[in-house]
Write a protein that holds these residues in place. Structure first.
Motif, mmCIF file in Angstrom:
data_model
loop_
_atom_site.group_PDB
_atom_site.id
_atom_site.type_symbol
_atom_site.label_atom_id
_atom_site.label_comp_id
_atom_site.label_asym_id
_atom_site.label_seq_id
_atom_site.Cartn_x
_atom_site.Cartn_y
_atom_site.Cartn_z
ATOM 1 N N PHE A 69 74.601 85.995 43.359
ATOM 2 C CA PHE A 69 74.869 85.249 44.513
ATOM 3 C C PHE A 69 74.265 85.684 45.762
ATOM 4 O O PHE A 69 73.741 84.923 46.503
ATOM 5 C CB PHE A 69 76.457 85.516 44.834
ATOM 6 N N ILE A 70 73.980 86.873 45.861
ATOM 7 C CA ILE A 70 73.205 87.579 47.079
ATOM 8 C C ILE A 70 71.829 87.013 47.044
ATOM 9 O O ILE A 70 71.416 86.571 48.278
ATOM 10 C CB ILE A 70 73.250 88.996 47.106
ATOM 11 N N SER A 71 71.173 86.944 45.952
ATOM 12 C CA SER A 71 69.865 86.292 45.809
ATOM 13 C C SER A 71 69.544 84.971 46.273
ATOM 14 O O SER A 71 68.703 84.490 47.049
ATOM 15 C CB SER A 71 69.317 86.461 44.382
ATOM 16 N N LYS A 72 70.952 84.183 45.980
ATOM 17 C CA LYS A 72 70.839 82.773 46.391
ATOM 18 C C LYS A 72 71.180 82.625 47.899
ATOM 19 O O LYS A 72 70.499 81.640 48.471
ATOM 20 C CB LYS A 72 72.010 81.878 45.618
ATOM 21 N N LEU A 73 71.819 83.621 48.435
ATOM 22 C CA LEU A 73 72.024 83.469 49.902
ATOM 23 C C LEU A 73 70.770 83.904 50.772
ATOM 24 O O LEU A 73 70.445 83.243 51.721
ATOM 25 C CB LEU A 73 73.151 84.661 50.270
ATOM 26 N N LYS A 74 69.958 84.654 49.958
ATOM 27 C CA LYS A 74 68.740 84.984 50.752
ATOM 28 C C LYS A 74 67.644 83.869 50.539
ATOM 29 O O LYS A 74 66.500 84.020 51.050
ATOM 30 C CB LYS A 74 68.026 86.272 50.150
ATOM 31 N N TYR A 75 67.682 83.059 49.870
ATOM 32 C CA TYR A 75 66.725 82.004 49.290
ATOM 33 C C TYR A 75 66.168 81.252 50.292
ATOM 34 O O TYR A 75 66.645 80.970 51.288
ATOM 35 C CB TYR A 75 67.087 81.138 48.007
#
Length: 96
Positions: A90-96
């Protein structure tokens, strides 16, 4: 950030931020919001703000999500998270 369990309230908050010129960078929606569901809300948001980033969280396997709505909302497969998922995903998708 804002957290709500109701789709209509989420829409109200989204519109309020848009109208004040302080839009959300990303909108995270659950398909099982009370009232107005996440997919229906995503369609409305996409109509208002075609480039707004939307991440969809669901318990429904990808193959059972309505393809016509996913296409109409223009959601990328990478922006759909099926529970359970790792918080790191989830965090990696937010940073995308």
């Amino acid at each position: 950030p804002a957290t709500v369990a109701d789709g209509e309230k989420a829409l109200d908050i989204f519109l309020e931020k848009e109208n004040k010129g302080k839009p959300f960078d990303v909108v995270v929606l659950d398909t099982h919001l009370q009232g107005l569901g996440g997919l229906d809300l995503a369609k409305i948001i996409r109509g208002i703000s075609p480039t707004r980033r939307i991440i969809l969280i669901t318990t429904t396997p990808m193959e059972y999500l309505p393809k016509n709505i996913i296409e109409a909302v223009n959601l990328d497969k990478e922006d759909i998270l099926t529970m359970p998922f790792r918080l790191a995903s989830f965090i990696s998708k937010l940073k995308y």
